[in-house]
Design an enzyme around this catalytic site. Structure first.
Site, mmCIF file in Angstrom:
data_model
loop_
_atom_site.group_PDB
_atom_site.id
_atom_site.type_symbol
_atom_site.label_atom_id
_atom_site.label_comp_id
_atom_site.label_asym_id
_atom_site.label_seq_id
_atom_site.Cartn_x
_atom_site.Cartn_y
_atom_site.Cartn_z
ATOM 1 N N ASN A 9 -80.148 0.100 66.787
ATOM 2 C CA ASN A 9 -79.423 1.258 67.434
ATOM 3 C C ASN A 9 -80.138 1.329 68.990
ATOM 4 O O ASN A 9 -79.485 2.475 69.657
ATOM 5 C CB ASN A 9 -79.793 2.641 66.566
ATOM 6 N N CYS A 10 -80.733 0.550 69.460
ATOM 7 C CA CYS A 10 -80.960 0.701 70.709
ATOM 8 C C CYS A 10 -80.023 0.413 71.995
ATOM 9 O O CYS A 10 -79.212 -0.838 71.549
ATOM 10 C CB CYS A 10 -82.288 -0.394 71.033
ATOM 11 N N ASP A 11 -79.739 1.253 72.751
ATOM 12 C CA ASP A 11 -78.717 1.066 73.713
ATOM 13 C C ASP A 11 -78.689 -0.315 74.495
ATOM 14 O O ASP A 11 -77.844 -0.860 74.851
ATOM 15 C CB ASP A 11 -78.534 2.170 74.670
ATOM 16 N N LYS A 14 -77.746 -3.183 72.376
ATOM 17 C CA LYS A 14 -76.204 -3.223 72.198
ATOM 18 C C LYS A 14 -75.886 -3.866 73.289
ATOM 19 O O LYS A 14 -74.804 -4.606 73.384
ATOM 20 C CB LYS A 14 -75.671 -1.897 72.229
#
Length: 119
Positions: A9-11, A14
């Site tokens: 879930n780390c930007d 991504k």
């Protein structure tokens, strides 16, 4: 095949995964929260990059550590112990090339140069 290490879930993860996919680069993803990280793998990262490059002292996980625990991180062994206990404190992403070379962090230009150099 390239391998990218981080947290799903780390930007920044991504962005890195999107970059690799849109560039047609085959890779597999290793999620620290799902797959964990063992002592040998982390030591290989430290040996190549140094613990300072891997320890994210700007993130929430670091800030939530008790001050005494943060102050006790003063060498590779103490940093490794914290990173093994709290994998979210490892800077993300770590990109491993097929030959084992590593790159930490993400910028389009860095990934482009790293991948071009390894091809």
């Amino acid at each position: 095949m390239y391998k990218i290490y981080g947290i799903k879930n780390c930007d920044t993860i991504k962005k890195a995964r999107n970059y690799l996919a849109s560039s047609g680069i085959d890779y597999c993803f290793h999620d620290y929260r799902v797959d964990g990280i063992d002592d040998a793998l982390l030591q290989s990262f430290i040996d190549q990059l140094g613990y300072e490059a891997l320890l994210n002292t700007r993130g929430t996980t670091w800030r939530k550590l008790p001050e005494a625990e943060r102050d006790a991180v003063n060498d590779a062994a103490s940093a490794k112990a914290v990173m093994l206990a709290q994998p979210a404190i490892i800077k993300r992403p770590v990109l491993a090339a097929p030959n084992g070379d590593l790159l930490v962090g993400f910028k389009d230009s860095l990934y482009s140069a790293f991948i071009q150099e390894k091809s």
